[in-house]
Scaffold this motif. Structure first.
Motif, PDB file in Angstrom:
ATOM      1  N   THR A   1       0.983  -1.252  -0.151  1.00  0.00           N
ATOM      2  CA  THR A   1       0.141   0.037  -0.051  1.00  0.00           C
ATOM      3  C   THR A   1       0.813   1.323   0.013  1.00  0.00           C
ATOM      4  N   ARG A   2       2.089   1.298   0.765  1.00  0.00           N
ATOM      5  CA  ARG A   2       2.855   2.466   0.940  1.00  0.00           C
ATOM      6  C   ARG A   2       3.464   2.672  -0.617  1.00  0.00           C
ATOM      7  N   MET A   3       3.780   1.369  -1.282  1.00  0.00           N
ATOM      8  CA  MET A   3       4.544   1.518  -2.538  1.00  0.00           C
ATOM      9  C   MET A   3       3.566   2.368  -3.452  1.00  0.00           C
ATOM     10  N   VAL A   4       2.169   1.922  -3.466  1.00  0.00           N
ATOM     11  CA  VAL A   4       1.291   2.688  -4.337  1.00  0.00           C
ATOM     12  C   VAL A   4       1.238   3.741  -3.955  1.00  0.00           C
TER      13      VAL A   4
ATOM     14  N   TYR B   1      -4.295  -3.676  -4.914  1.00  0.00           N
ATOM     15  CA  TYR B   1      -3.622  -2.409  -4.713  1.00  0.00           C
ATOM     16  C   TYR B   1      -4.009  -1.264  -5.671  1.00  0.00           C
ATOM     17  N   ALA B   2      -4.285  -1.717  -6.956  1.00  0.00           N
ATOM     18  CA  ALA B   2      -4.895  -0.530  -7.671  1.00  0.00           C
ATOM     19  C   ALA B   2      -6.308   0.063  -7.710  1.00  0.00           C
ATOM     20  N   LYS B   3      -6.225   1.352  -7.828  1.00  0.00           N
ATOM     21  CA  LYS B   3      -7.455   1.970  -7.726  1.00  0.00           C
ATOM     22  C   LYS B   3      -7.736   2.405  -8.972  1.00  0.00           C
TER      23      LYS B   3
ATOM     24  N   LYS C   1       5.864  -3.101 -11.600  1.00  0.00           N
ATOM     25  CA  LYS C   1       7.158  -3.395 -10.969  1.00  0.00           C
ATOM     26  C   LYS C   1       6.873  -3.563  -9.349  1.00  0.00           C
ATOM     27  N   LEU C   2       5.528  -3.261  -8.758  1.00  0.00           N
ATOM     28  CA  LEU C   2       5.298  -3.601  -7.378  1.00  0.00           C
ATOM     29  C   LEU C   2       5.030  -5.205  -7.703  1.00  0.00           C
ATOM     30  N   SER C   3       4.430  -5.789  -8.607  1.00  0.00           N
ATOM     31  CA  SER C   3       4.100  -7.306  -8.713  1.00  0.00           C
ATOM     32  C   SER C   3       5.211  -7.859  -8.687  1.00  0.00           C
ATOM     33  N   LYS C   4       6.253  -7.473  -9.489  1.00  0.00           N
ATOM     34  CA  LYS C   4       7.471  -8.054  -9.354  1.00  0.00           C
ATOM     35  C   LYS C   4       8.286  -7.994  -8.027  1.00  0.00           C
ATOM     36  N   ALA C   5       7.958  -6.762  -7.435  1.00  0.00           N
ATOM     37  CA  ALA C   5       8.644  -6.723  -6.056  1.00  0.00           C
ATOM     38  C   ALA C   5       8.217  -7.585  -4.893  1.00  0.00           C
TER      39      ALA C   5
ATOM     40  N   GLU D   1      -2.244  -9.168 -12.527  1.00  0.00           N
ATOM     41  CA  GLU D   1      -3.766  -9.181 -12.119  1.00  0.00           C
ATOM     42  C   GLU D   1      -3.871  -9.373 -10.491  1.00  0.00           C
ATOM     43  N   VAL D   2      -3.339 -10.011  -9.845  1.00  0.00           N
ATOM     44  CA  VAL D   2      -3.281 -10.146  -8.223  1.00  0.00           C
ATOM     45  C   VAL D   2      -3.005  -8.901  -7.719  1.00  0.00           C
ATOM     46  N   THR D   3      -2.086  -8.149  -8.311  1.00  0.00           N
ATOM     47  CA  THR D   3      -1.564  -6.958  -7.737  1.00  0.00           C
ATOM     48  C   THR D   3      -2.543  -5.885  -8.032  1.00  0.00           C
ATOM     49  N   GLU D   4      -2.948  -5.812  -9.185  1.00  0.00           N
ATOM     50  CA  GLU D   4      -3.855  -4.885  -9.603  1.00  0.00           C
ATOM     51  C   GLU D   4      -5.109  -4.827  -8.678  1.00  0.00           C
ATOM     52  N   LYS D   5      -5.815  -6.186  -8.546  1.00  0.00           N
ATOM     53  CA  LYS D   5      -6.801  -6.383  -7.785  1.00  0.00           C
ATOM     54  C   LYS D   5      -6.846  -6.072  -6.433  1.00  0.00           C
TER      55      LYS D   5
END
Length: 361
Positions: free
Chosen positions: A315-318, A343-345, A326-330, A337-341
């Motif tokens: 959340t802090r990264m976003v 953390y992404a707004k 890049k967040l998904s890789k980190a 898709e998991v990261t988007e679901k």
């Protein structure tokens, strides 16, 4: 479908014996067992590996029920049917967890067949992800800790305090999972560049990655490694692991999670929020035969665990405008898709400037 997936007519779990499963599933189960180990904490723990295999044994039932000879015969439209069945007809763990286990199996199988029916699918398109009461509870559990909560946990983390403070802050700054933290070795750290190598055999899904920590972690890390605390915990024993448990033993992911939960309890910021499938039930006396009368399940899922520290990192990264890929890789997610679901707004105009800049003339 003649019976609920994974259950008998009476509602009891039914797992097909592994020896009766299809050859591809048996081979994958062997792979999972070979890459699961408790002692070194460098691999997936055995309990997690066993859970994955149980999901695949139920998947073999689903193949039977849908008259599919082999998992190699699965096509994308079958995946949509599977997601609906997992959401509606199978209880005890979350639909996402079961779906992800089957999806990861097909990723593994695709290396042999060249065909992955899951690769172009977005999970949110399917009934698997419809919001049930249980899914909402899991979502409520999946919230980020704040900077202030991390500080409170560090102040109330118990003995050995400096080691526990280091673990909490290390996980918050790197986003590693508890099992990954348990498997870190000293040689995985490049302290000059503040870089952590999460090795393939440690990482969930076997996805090697590199992450960094901030300079503010250095005093805790230096004290732990250079000023004798780690050596004292080893008690004369040998270990390559960064984090050491009682009397020189490797520190397990479960022990890390329990430490975090207790620190949050001690800080007055933790509470149980619901009862999962493994919860014990209250006993409200005995019936006329002397058998216990069971009441409601006792809540056993905590609001703050090591998972919430990881969610706080993401959340802090976003919030600081990190690119979602890049967040998904980190974070070592199984897919973007998991990261988007999580953390992404959604922003309808997110690509507008790039289209203006890079679009064809």
């Amino acid at each position: 479908m003649s019976t609920r997936l994974g259950l008998t007519e009476s509602g009891q779990r039914r797992y097909k014996p592994l020896e009766d499963c299809r050859e591809d599933i048996k081979k994958y189960a062997k792979f999972i067992r070979n890459t699961s180990k408790d002692e070194s904490r460098k691999k997936r723990d055995v309990a997690s590996g066993g859970k994955i295999i149980r999901h695949l044994r139920c998947y073999d039932h689903w193949l039977d029920d849908n008259h599919l000879e082999s998992p190699r015969d699965i096509v994308p439209v079958d995946v949509e049917d599977l997601s609906v069945d997992l959401a509606d007809n199978f209880f005890g763990t979350t639909p996402r967890e079961r779906f992800d286990a089957i999806k990861t199996f097909h990723h593994w199988l695709a290396r042999r067949t060249g065909n992955d029916p899951f690769q172009d699918l977005v999970g949110s398109d399917f009934e698997l992800y419809k919001e049930t009461e249980q899914e909402q509870l899991v979502k409520d559990e999946d919230y980020p800790v704040t900077d202030e909560q991390v500080e409170l946990m560090m102040e109330n983390c118990g003995s050995p305090k400096r080691r526990n403070q280091l673990i909490i802050k290390f996980m918050y700054q790197t986003g590693v999972r508890r099992g990954e933290a348990a498997g870190i070795e000293l040689e995985d750290l490049d302290r000059d560049t503040r870089t952590l190598h999460v090795r393939e055999e440690v990482a969930k899904y076997g996805k090697e990655r590199y992450v960094a920590w901030q300079p503010s972690l250095d005093p805790l890390l230096d004290h732990y490694i250079d000023e004798g605390l780690r050596k004292a915990l080893l008690a004369g024993k040998d270990s390559d692991n960064l984090f050491i448990g009682e009397r020189g033993a490797d520190l397990s992911g479960e022990a890390i999670n329990n430490m975090v939960k207790t620190a949050a309890q001690n800080a007055g910021i933790n509470q149980t929020i619901y009862a999962d499938a493994n919860a014990k039930r209250e006993i409200n006396g005995e019936d006329e035969n002397g058998d216990p009368i069971y009441g409601e399940p006792i809540e056993n899922r905590w609001q703050i665990t090591s998972h919430n520290i990881r969610v706080g990192f993401g959340t802090r990264m976003v919030e600081n405008d990190c690119d979602i890929y890049k967040l998904s890789k980190a974070m070592g997610h199984s897919s973007v898709e998991v990261t988007e679901k999580r953390y992404a707004k959604p922003k309808p105009d997110i690509a507008l400037e790039d289209v203006r800049k890079f679009g064809p003339n």
